[in-house]
Design an enzyme around this catalytic site. Structure first.
Site, mmCIF file in Angstrom:
data_model
loop_
_atom_site.group_PDB
_atom_site.id
_atom_site.type_symbol
_atom_site.label_atom_id
_atom_site.label_comp_id
_atom_site.label_asym_id
_atom_site.label_seq_id
_atom_site.Cartn_x
_atom_site.Cartn_y
_atom_site.Cartn_z
ATOM 1 N N ASP A 1 14.798 2.721 -9.412
ATOM 2 C CA ASP A 1 14.689 2.791 -8.229
ATOM 3 C C ASP A 1 14.135 3.689 -7.315
ATOM 4 O OD1 ASP A 1 15.417 1.085 -5.442
ATOM 5 O OD2 ASP A 1 18.121 1.454 -6.212
ATOM 6 N N ASP B 1 15.657 3.782 -3.223
ATOM 7 C CA ASP B 1 17.182 4.192 -2.206
ATOM 8 C C ASP B 1 18.423 4.672 -3.144
ATOM 9 O OD1 ASP B 1 15.683 4.082 0.621
ATOM 10 O OD2 ASP B 1 14.980 2.568 -0.817
ATOM 11 N N ASP C 1 20.944 1.456 -7.885
ATOM 12 C CA ASP C 1 21.986 1.444 -7.622
ATOM 13 C C ASP C 1 21.962 -0.107 -6.699
ATOM 14 O OD1 ASP C 1 19.656 2.223 -5.604
ATOM 15 O OD2 ASP C 1 22.138 2.124 -4.002
#
Length: 417
Positions: A157, A159, A361
């Site tokens: 991922d 961000d 996250d």
């Protein structure tokens, strides 16, 4: 008098800790009940079924206003009947609860004693949680034991994983050291970034041509040309070239939704423009409404205005991430299916000597964690400093630990060859 000397001491800290535990248990229970109601009552939060690689060629056009065919990529979404007022209030409260809980409070907002107690309690909960989701750093030897003799594929991922979460999404820049670590690991393993951002925006942040990129939660993928076209799958792929002139496949299963997404972006921008701190982001195949800088007492107003606009667009659904509401097409596609698509494109799908690893996250990364877990082909690593329900097997606390993990992985690979 003889009995009073054995009475427990009236310690206010004990009572406060007990109250914090009680509130935590009640909040968790209520949230699960609300989410169960949301998932079973035609709500905007949709639990996608386990993915299949085979995709139909038919793509629904923007002109179809209220329903979808029941097969293929598109999810069955019958028109909702109005719900009694009280039920709608409960559902809105459920969304507000998610918005409030989507990101831990910042340290600068803590208030001495009470929050110190909460921090201690949270640390205890995290330590217990790590027992079931061990650190990928302290468990690195276990990971390399799994990886020996296998071909690794790495999915990341952006961000909150490669860059920190920041107030302004436009400032989510990865460090030069992180870029170097990603570039190094990409020279050793097939590596892709799968983000909710638009693909072009992610590339502008990362600036590495050694990677594959999937934007808009996997709805905009630029990947390698398939090793074999004999399967006839993914007929929507378009043969193209990347910025280096290398031949690639472009896969955009939601391309017919672009006019609708553009229209909704304009309407939402107009609707929330007077809410202080609210920020819109056009991610091509999805629209993001960021409320990270919105005062908590305005969260309900943000949600109400977004849902008011979406009532006229049954072909779109609302999902929730870290301090962001996201509007996406109602199609059966997510980050988990993007992982499968890329594995197939790389010629690594269904191979026993392949070990995919996904690091993320956000709630949207759970779709990828589920795919790897359900098929027992790899594992996820959740980036989080607080305990969360997750299908990831391992964990790291923050992007700094992600970078450390990538460096250790690259060093292990070079030493073992």
């Amino acid at each position: 008098m003889a009995m009073n000397q054995y009475e427990p001491e009236q310690n206010p800290i004990v009572y406060l800790l007990a109250l914090v535990l009680l509130v935590t248990v009640l909040t968790t229970t209520l949230r699960r009940v609300l989410l169960m109601d949301l998932k079973t009552s035609n709500s905007p939060v949709i639990a996608d079924p386990l993915p299949k690689l085979a995709l139909p060629s038919a793509v629904m056009t923007y002109t179809t206003p209220t329903s979808f065919p029941s097969t293929g990529l598109y999810l069955n979404t019958p028109k909702k009947k109005p719900l009694p007022g009280k039920i709608e209030e409960v559902r809105a409260a459920g969304w507000l609860d998610l918005m409030l809980a989507s990101s831990p409070p910042r340290k600068r907002q803590t208030k001495d004693f009470a929050n110190d107690v909460q921090a201690d309690e949270l640390d205890l909960l995290y330590r217990n949680w790590v027992v079931n989701h061990p650190s990928a750093l302290t468990s690195f030897e276990d990971i390399v034991n799994l990886a020996r003799g296998k071909r690794l594929a790495l999915f990341l991922d952006y961000d909150g994983t490669l860059s920190p979460i920041v107030d302004n999404p436009e400032n989510a820049v990865m460090s030069d050291e992180m870029r170097s670590a990603v570039k190094h690991v990409a020279s050793l393993f097939p590596t892709a970034i799968i983000s909710g951002r638009s693909r072009d925006k992610v590339f502008d942040f990362v600036k590495l041509t050694e990677l594959y990129y999937a934007g808009s939660h996997g709805m905009d993928i630029m990947g390698p040309v398939r090793k074999s076209d004999s399967s006839g799958q993914h007929v929507e792929c378009i043969r193209s070239t990347d910025s280096e002139g290398k031949e690639v496949n472009l896969f955009q299963p939601a391309s017919e939704f672009l006019p609708m997404i553009s229209e909704v972006y304009k309407k939402l921008s107009e609707s929330i423009k007077d809410i202080d701190g609210a920020r819109m982001e056009d991610n091509k195949f999805c629209v993001s409404v960021h409320y990270r800088n919105v005062a908590p007492h305005d969260y309900g107003e943000v949600h109400q205005r977004v849902t008011a606009v979406l009532k006229n667009y049954p072909c779109l659904r609302l999902t929730h991430g870290r301090k962001v509401l996201e509007v996406r097409p109602v199609i059966d596609w997510n980050k988990g299916k993007a992982v499968e698509f890329l594995l197939e494109s790389l010629g690594l799908c269904g191979k026993e000597d392949v070990l995919p690893i996904y690091v993320g996250d956000d709630k949207t990364d759970e779709d990828a964690f589920k795919v790897l877990k359900a098929n027992s082909i790899g594992f996820g690593i959740l980036v989080s400093s607080v305990p969360k329900d997750t299908d990831a097997f391992y964990s790291v606390r923050d992007p700094a630990e992600v970078m450390e993990f990538l460096k250790k992985l690259a060093s292990w690979k070079e030493e073992s060859t």
